[in-house]
Design a protein around this motif. Structure first.
Motif, PDB file in Angstrom:
ATOM      1  N   LEU A   1       0.818  -1.212   0.000  1.00 15.32           N
ATOM      2  CA  LEU A   1       0.000   0.000   0.000  1.00 15.32           C
ATOM      3  C   LEU A   1       0.855   1.267   0.000  1.00 15.32           C
ATOM      4  O   LEU A   1       0.566   2.228  -0.730  1.00 15.32           O
ATOM      5  CB  LEU A   1      -0.950  -0.003   1.204  1.00 15.32           C
ATOM      6  CG  LEU A   1      -2.129  -0.966   1.128  1.00 15.32           C
ATOM      7  CD1 LEU A   1      -2.856  -1.025   2.464  1.00 15.32           C
ATOM      8  CD2 LEU A   1      -3.077  -0.555   0.013  1.00 15.32           C
ATOM      9  N   ILE A   2       1.902   1.269   0.813  1.00 11.91           N
ATOM     10  CA  ILE A   2       2.771   2.445   0.873  1.00 11.91           C
ATOM     11  C   ILE A   2       3.482   2.659  -0.455  1.00 11.91           C
ATOM     12  O   ILE A   2       3.602   3.794  -0.936  1.00 11.91           O
ATOM     13  CB  ILE A   2       3.775   2.337   2.039  1.00 11.91           C
ATOM     14  CG1 ILE A   2       3.027   2.403   3.379  1.00 11.91           C
ATOM     15  CG2 ILE A   2       4.816   3.443   1.962  1.00 11.91           C
ATOM     16  CD1 ILE A   2       3.898   2.142   4.581  1.00 11.91           C
TER      17      ILE A   2
ATOM     18  N   TYR B   1       2.448   1.688  -3.429  1.00 12.76           N
ATOM     19  CA  TYR B   1       1.458   2.118  -4.426  1.00 12.76           C
ATOM     20  C   TYR B   1       1.091   3.593  -4.245  1.00 12.76           C
ATOM     21  O   TYR B   1       1.182   4.392  -5.178  1.00 12.76           O
ATOM     22  CB  TYR B   1       0.199   1.250  -4.346  1.00 12.76           C
ATOM     23  CG  TYR B   1      -0.903   1.747  -5.239  1.00 12.76           C
ATOM     24  CD1 TYR B   1      -0.862   1.533  -6.618  1.00 12.76           C
ATOM     25  CD2 TYR B   1      -1.970   2.477  -4.713  1.00 12.76           C
ATOM     26  CE1 TYR B   1      -1.856   2.023  -7.448  1.00 12.76           C
ATOM     27  CE2 TYR B   1      -2.973   2.960  -5.538  1.00 12.76           C
ATOM     28  CZ  TYR B   1      -2.914   2.729  -6.896  1.00 12.76           C
ATOM     29  OH  TYR B   1      -3.901   3.219  -7.717  1.00 12.76           O
ATOM     30  N   PHE B   2       0.670   3.955  -3.033  1.00 10.07           N
ATOM     31  CA  PHE B   2       0.234   5.335  -2.808  1.00 10.07           C
ATOM     32  C   PHE B   2       1.408   6.315  -2.842  1.00 10.07           C
ATOM     33  O   PHE B   2       1.257   7.465  -3.262  1.00 10.07           O
ATOM     34  CB  PHE B   2      -0.546   5.451  -1.498  1.00 10.07           C
ATOM     35  CG  PHE B   2      -1.915   4.851  -1.575  1.00 10.07           C
ATOM     36  CD1 PHE B   2      -2.877   5.378  -2.418  1.00 10.07           C
ATOM     37  CD2 PHE B   2      -2.244   3.738  -0.820  1.00 10.07           C
ATOM     38  CE1 PHE B   2      -4.135   4.827  -2.513  1.00 10.07           C
ATOM     39  CE2 PHE B   2      -3.509   3.164  -0.900  1.00 10.07           C
ATOM     40  CZ  PHE B   2      -4.456   3.716  -1.750  1.00 10.07           C
ATOM     41  N   GLY B   3       2.596   5.873  -2.408  1.00  8.36           N
ATOM     42  CA  GLY B   3       3.782   6.726  -2.487  1.00  8.36           C
ATOM     43  C   GLY B   3       4.167   7.023  -3.924  1.00  8.36           C
ATOM     44  O   GLY B   3       4.516   8.152  -4.269  1.00  8.36           O
TER      45      GLY B   3
ATOM     46  N   HIS C   1       2.120   6.894  -6.508  1.00  8.81           N
ATOM     47  CA  HIS C   1       1.045   7.731  -7.050  1.00  8.81           C
ATOM     48  C   HIS C   1       1.241   9.192  -6.638  1.00  8.81           C
ATOM     49  O   HIS C   1       1.109  10.113  -7.460  1.00  8.81           O
ATOM     50  CB  HIS C   1      -0.312   7.211  -6.549  1.00  8.81           C
ATOM     51  CG  HIS C   1      -1.478   7.891  -7.171  1.00  8.81           C
ATOM     52  ND1 HIS C   1      -2.040   9.033  -6.645  1.00  8.81           N
ATOM     53  CD2 HIS C   1      -2.197   7.588  -8.284  1.00  8.81           C
ATOM     54  CE1 HIS C   1      -3.050   9.411  -7.404  1.00  8.81           C
ATOM     55  NE2 HIS C   1      -3.166   8.552  -8.403  1.00  8.81           N
ATOM     56  N   ASN C   2       1.575   9.419  -5.391  1.00  6.31           N
ATOM     57  CA  ASN C   2       1.817  10.772  -4.891  1.00  6.31           C
ATOM     58  C   ASN C   2       3.040  11.394  -5.557  1.00  6.31           C
ATOM     59  O   ASN C   2       3.007  12.570  -5.945  1.00  6.31           O
ATOM     60  CB  ASN C   2       1.999  10.735  -3.369  1.00  6.31           C
ATOM     61  CG  ASN C   2       2.188  12.107  -2.780  1.00  6.31           C
ATOM     62  OD1 ASN C   2       1.495  13.049  -3.134  1.00  6.31           O
ATOM     63  ND2 ASN C   2       3.146  12.221  -1.878  1.00  6.31           N
TER      64      ASN C   2
ATOM     65  N   THR D   1       9.050  15.099  -7.616  1.00 11.36           N
ATOM     66  CA  THR D   1       8.942  13.656  -7.766  1.00 11.36           C
ATOM     67  C   THR D   1      10.224  12.960  -7.327  1.00 11.36           C
ATOM     68  O   THR D   1      10.165  11.885  -6.733  1.00 11.36           O
ATOM     69  CB  THR D   1       8.636  13.307  -9.241  1.00 11.36           C
ATOM     70  OG1 THR D   1       7.386  13.904  -9.585  1.00 11.36           O
ATOM     71  CG2 THR D   1       8.570  11.824  -9.475  1.00 11.36           C
TER      72      THR D   1
ATOM     73  N   PRO E   1       8.527   5.149  -2.219  1.00  5.69           N
ATOM     74  CA  PRO E   1       8.158   3.918  -2.916  1.00  5.69           C
ATOM     75  C   PRO E   1       9.356   3.091  -3.377  1.00  5.69           C
ATOM     76  O   PRO E   1       9.292   1.857  -3.364  1.00  5.69           O
ATOM     77  CB  PRO E   1       7.321   4.404  -4.101  1.00  5.69           C
ATOM     78  CG  PRO E   1       7.626   5.828  -4.256  1.00  5.69           C
ATOM     79  CD  PRO E   1       8.037   6.342  -2.913  1.00  5.69           C
TER      80      PRO E   1
END
Length: 161
Positions: free
Chosen positions: A106-107, A109-111, A113-114, A131, A138
């Motif tokens: 989860l980290i 994936y969301f990291g 994406h962010n 970025t 991630p």
């Protein structure tokens, strides 16, 4: 066959991460020394030295996390688990593994994406896309996830490496 490949893969990843982390530490030290020397000898400072020091430190820690995991240096609270019966210990170890994999996924994936969403934003001093520093999470935890899955010693209760 896979019993031969996985330890070699884990060792190669750990070695590469150690070299990267050491290189980032050397860059961090040089950057800080340059900032101190320029400030006290020349009475001026470069605007980007503090930012570079921060980003190299973050990348160093995130990439180095997998080295700490492989070497068993990650922080853990383990005063209750060893006192439980062996079957219960194995159940809790499997649960820890499953929860760890899910949280890391989860980290990552969301990291990612962010981080990708911040491509058009620039940092103040270095003027690089945000970025780049944000990808440390991630990337570092993705490497940790791979090592976590390869190095699953605690799940099976023995040395399975």
């Amino acid at each position: 066959m896979s019993k031969d490949i996985l330890p070699k893969l884990s060792a190669a990843i750990e070695r590469a991460c150690a070299y990267i982390s050491c290189s980032l530490l050397a860059l961090n030290i040089c950057d800080i020394l340059m900032g101190v020397v320029s400030r006290y000898l020349f009475h001026t400072s470069f605007i980007w030295t503090e930012e570079l020091a921060r980003y190299t430190m973050i990348w160093m820690v995130m990439v180095g996390a997998s080295c700490a995991h492989v070497r068993g240096d990650m922080m853990a609270i383990d005063f209750i688990l060893p006192r439980l019966p062996v079957k219960l210990q194995r159940i809790f170890n499997v649960l820890k593994f499953i929860i760890g994999v899910i949280v890391l996924m989860l980290i990552v994936y969301f990291g990612a994406h962010n981080a990708i969403g911040a491509w058009n934003m620039r940092t103040m001093g270095l003027k690089i896309p945000k970025t780049i520093p944000l990808l440390s999470l991630p990337v570092g935890l993705g490497i940790l996830l791979v090592e976590f899955v390869i190095y699953r010693k605690e799940v099976v209760g023995g040395d399975e490496r």
